[in-house]
Design a protein around this motif. Structure first.
Motif, PDB file in Angstrom:
ATOM      1  N   GLY A 134       0.806  -1.210   0.000  1.00 33.56           N
ATOM      2  CA  GLY A 134       0.000   0.000   0.000  1.00 33.56           C
ATOM      3  C   GLY A 134       0.841   1.264   0.000  1.00 33.56           C
ATOM      4  N   ASP A 135       0.167   2.402  -0.050  1.00 36.46           N
ATOM      5  CA  ASP A 135       0.861   3.685  -0.001  1.00 36.46           C
ATOM      6  C   ASP A 135       1.618   3.881   1.308  1.00 36.46           C
ATOM      7  OD1 ASP A 135      -0.122   4.303  -2.485  1.00 36.46           O
ATOM      8  OD2 ASP A 135      -1.840   5.440  -1.725  1.00 36.46           O
ATOM      9  N   ASP A 136       1.245   3.102   2.326  1.00 33.98           N
ATOM     10  CA  ASP A 136       1.924   3.198   3.615  1.00 33.98           C
ATOM     11  C   ASP A 136       3.181   2.342   3.670  1.00 33.98           C
ATOM     12  OD1 ASP A 136       0.777   0.709   3.549  1.00 33.98           O
ATOM     13  OD2 ASP A 136      -0.329   0.910   5.434  1.00 33.98           O
ATOM     14  N   GLY A 137       3.500   1.655   2.546  1.00 31.59           N
ATOM     15  CA  GLY A 137       4.694   0.820   2.495  1.00 31.59           C
ATOM     16  C   GLY A 137       4.528  -0.543   3.131  1.00 31.59           C
ATOM     17  N   LYS A 138       3.313  -0.884   3.558  1.00 29.03           N
ATOM     18  CA  LYS A 138       3.062  -2.160   4.218  1.00 29.03           C
ATOM     19  C   LYS A 138       2.322  -3.115   3.276  1.00 29.03           C
ATOM     20  CE  LYS A 138       2.684  -0.009   8.794  1.00 29.03           C
ATOM     21  NZ  LYS A 138       1.795   0.207   9.979  1.00 29.03           N
ATOM     22  N   ILE A 139       2.437  -4.408   3.592  1.00 29.36           N
ATOM     23  CA  ILE A 139       1.733  -5.431   2.826  1.00 29.36           C
ATOM     24  C   ILE A 139       0.281  -5.506   3.293  1.00 29.36           C
ATOM     25  CG2 ILE A 139       1.479  -7.932   2.538  1.00 29.36           C
ATOM     26  CD1 ILE A 139       3.541  -6.944   0.717  1.00 29.36           C
ATOM     27  N   HIS A 140      -0.641  -5.549   2.325  1.00 29.91           N
ATOM     28  CA  HIS A 140      -2.066  -5.663   2.636  1.00 29.91           C
ATOM     29  C   HIS A 140      -2.671  -6.825   1.853  1.00 29.91           C
ATOM     30  CE1 HIS A 140      -2.121  -1.870   4.843  1.00 29.91           C
ATOM     31  NE2 HIS A 140      -1.277  -1.435   3.920  1.00 29.91           N
ATOM     32  N   GLN A 141      -3.639  -7.475   2.458  1.00 29.62           N
ATOM     33  CA  GLN A 141      -4.252  -8.666   1.866  1.00 29.62           C
ATOM     34  C   GLN A 141      -5.609  -8.343   1.261  1.00 29.62           C
ATOM     35  OE1 GLN A 141      -3.918 -12.571   3.864  1.00 29.62           O
ATOM     36  NE2 GLN A 141      -6.167 -12.630   3.879  1.00 29.62           N
ATOM     37  N   TRP A 142      -5.898  -8.967   0.110  1.00 31.83           N
ATOM     38  CA  TRP A 142      -7.223  -8.914  -0.484  1.00 31.83           C
ATOM     39  C   TRP A 142      -7.719 -10.343  -0.692  1.00 31.83           C
ATOM     40  CZ3 TRP A 142      -7.614 -11.556  -5.031  1.00 31.83           C
ATOM     41  CH2 TRP A 142      -6.449 -11.736  -5.783  1.00 31.83           C
ATOM     42  N   GLU A 143      -9.031 -10.511  -0.714  1.00 27.81           N
ATOM     43  CA  GLU A 143      -9.645 -11.813  -0.991  1.00 27.81           C
ATOM     44  C   GLU A 143     -10.823 -11.617  -1.932  1.00 27.81           C
ATOM     45  OE1 GLU A 143     -10.318 -14.766   2.007  1.00 27.81           O
ATOM     46  OE2 GLU A 143      -9.080 -13.682   3.472  1.00 27.81           O
ATOM     47  N   TRP A 144     -10.990 -12.581  -2.820  1.00 29.26           N
ATOM     48  CA  TRP A 144     -12.092 -12.523  -3.786  1.00 29.26           C
ATOM     49  C   TRP A 144     -12.706 -13.907  -3.907  1.00 29.26           C
ATOM     50  CZ3 TRP A 144     -11.888 -12.490  -9.748  1.00 29.26           C
ATOM     51  CH2 TRP A 144     -13.063 -11.939 -10.266  1.00 29.26           C
ATOM     52  N   PHE A 145     -14.034 -13.970  -3.828  1.00 23.71           N
ATOM     53  CA  PHE A 145     -14.761 -15.228  -3.980  1.00 23.71           C
ATOM     54  C   PHE A 145     -15.833 -15.035  -5.035  1.00 23.71           C
ATOM     55  CE2 PHE A 145     -18.450 -17.881  -3.015  1.00 23.71           C
ATOM     56  CZ  PHE A 145     -17.870 -19.138  -3.040  1.00 23.71           C
ATOM     57  N   VAL A 146     -15.987 -16.018  -5.940  1.00 25.89           N
ATOM     58  CA  VAL A 146     -16.964 -15.890  -7.016  1.00 25.89           C
ATOM     59  C   VAL A 146     -17.613 -17.233  -7.307  1.00 25.89           C
ATOM     60  CG1 VAL A 146     -15.209 -16.236  -8.807  1.00 25.89           C
ATOM     61  CG2 VAL A 146     -17.315 -15.031  -9.376  1.00 25.89           C
ATOM     62  N   LYS A 147     -18.922 -17.196  -7.625  1.00 24.90           N
ATOM     63  CA  LYS A 147     -19.676 -18.372  -8.064  1.00 24.90           C
ATOM     64  C   LYS A 147     -20.053 -18.195  -9.531  1.00 24.90           C
ATOM     65  CE  LYS A 147     -22.199 -19.425  -3.753  1.00 24.90           C
ATOM     66  NZ  LYS A 147     -23.589 -19.536  -3.209  1.00 24.90           N
ATOM     67  N   ILE A 148     -19.831 -19.236 -10.326  1.00 28.53           N
ATOM     68  CA  ILE A 148     -20.143 -19.208 -11.753  1.00 28.53           C
ATOM     69  C   ILE A 148     -21.017 -20.408 -12.081  1.00 28.53           C
ATOM     70  CG2 ILE A 148     -19.174 -19.271 -14.086  1.00 28.53           C
ATOM     71  CD1 ILE A 148     -16.568 -18.187 -12.826  1.00 28.53           C
ATOM     72  N   VAL A 149     -22.058 -20.195 -12.896  1.00 29.03           N
ATOM     73  CA  VAL A 149     -22.954 -21.285 -13.271  1.00 29.03           C
ATOM     74  C   VAL A 149     -23.171 -21.300 -14.777  1.00 29.03           C
ATOM     75  CG1 VAL A 149     -24.181 -21.224 -11.063  1.00 29.03           C
ATOM     76  CG2 VAL A 149     -25.052 -19.894 -13.000  1.00 29.03           C
ATOM     77  N   ALA A 150     -23.565 -22.481 -15.271  1.00 26.98           N
ATOM     78  CA  ALA A 150     -24.025 -22.624 -16.653  1.00 26.98           C
ATOM     79  C   ALA A 150     -25.548 -22.691 -16.609  1.00 26.98           C
ATOM     80  CB  ALA A 150     -23.450 -23.891 -17.278  1.00 26.98           C
TER      81      ALA A 150
END
Length: 205
Positions: A134-150
């Motif tokens: 980040g702009d603060d020089g520290k490591i930051h975590q992100w998470e993403w979850f997704v559901k996909i269907v036919a």
């Protein structure tokens, strides 16, 4: 940077129909060296390993938790994307990719009993975890979850806005729908649901 991790949206596009096909081994169990457990319908490992030999050859990538670039050497970072050091969990059902080879072609079956994924009831989930400075020089975590269907029909998008006119869900890969996505990045100010279609359960599709 401050804000949403820049390549999150593109990571899923790389995945395409990407549970990597494999020579059928119906009796094999457990996780292979890349992170696939085909019998249990799950992949758990570092992002580039999902494509097996196509991305990493015979030696799977070993990433580093809580690191933006992981084990990518600094002098090679211009040749690699930061998504290499993303932890990925994929789950799917038998219609998406079976753990059997019923037609004898030497590969695990996709949408068995159907000419295409449409109407097969196939679904896939992705859960991704990554990090950035980040702009603060520290490591930051992100998470993403997704559901996909036919769905059991071909999505329609007459107004060309990228969303299915019938369900309101985001269209992906032409014939699939994103019925739920959740993104969390506390430092960037992102919390919770991005996309949510009713019903969000797999059985309704």
């Amino acid at each position: 940077m401050k804000g949403k991790f820049p390549t999150v949206a593109s990571i899923l596009l790389f995945l395409m129909m990407t549970i990597s096909p494999v020579v059928a081994k119906p009796n094999s169990t457990g996780f292979d060296k890349y992170g696939y457990n085909y019998q249990a319908h799950i992949f758990k490992g570092w992002y580039p390993n999902y494509a097996r030999e196509r991305y990493v050859g015979d030696t799977p990538y070993e990433g580093v938790w809580y690191s933006e670039w992981g084990n990518i050497p600094e002098d090679l970072r211009g040749e690699f994307e930061v998504w290499y050091n993303v932890w990925l969990i994929m789950k799917w059902n038998d219609a998406w990719l079976s753990n059997k080879d019923r037609d004898g072609d030497g590969k695990l079956d996709r949408h068995w009993g159907y000419d295409s994924y449409t109407g097969s009831g196939a679904w896939l989930t992705n859960h991704q975890i990554g990090w950035y400075v980040g702009d603060d020089g520290k490591i930051h975590q992100w998470e993403w979850f997704v559901k996909i269907v036919a769905p059991d029909y071909m999505p329609v998008d007459e107004d060309d806005d990228g969303y299915d006119d019938v369900s309101g869900a985001k269209i992906i890969w032409g014939s699939f729908l994103v019925i739920q996505s959740v993104y969390n990045d506390p430092y960037g100010g992102y919390h919770g649901v991005e996309e949510l279609v009713t019903p969000a359960g797999f059985g309704a599709w």
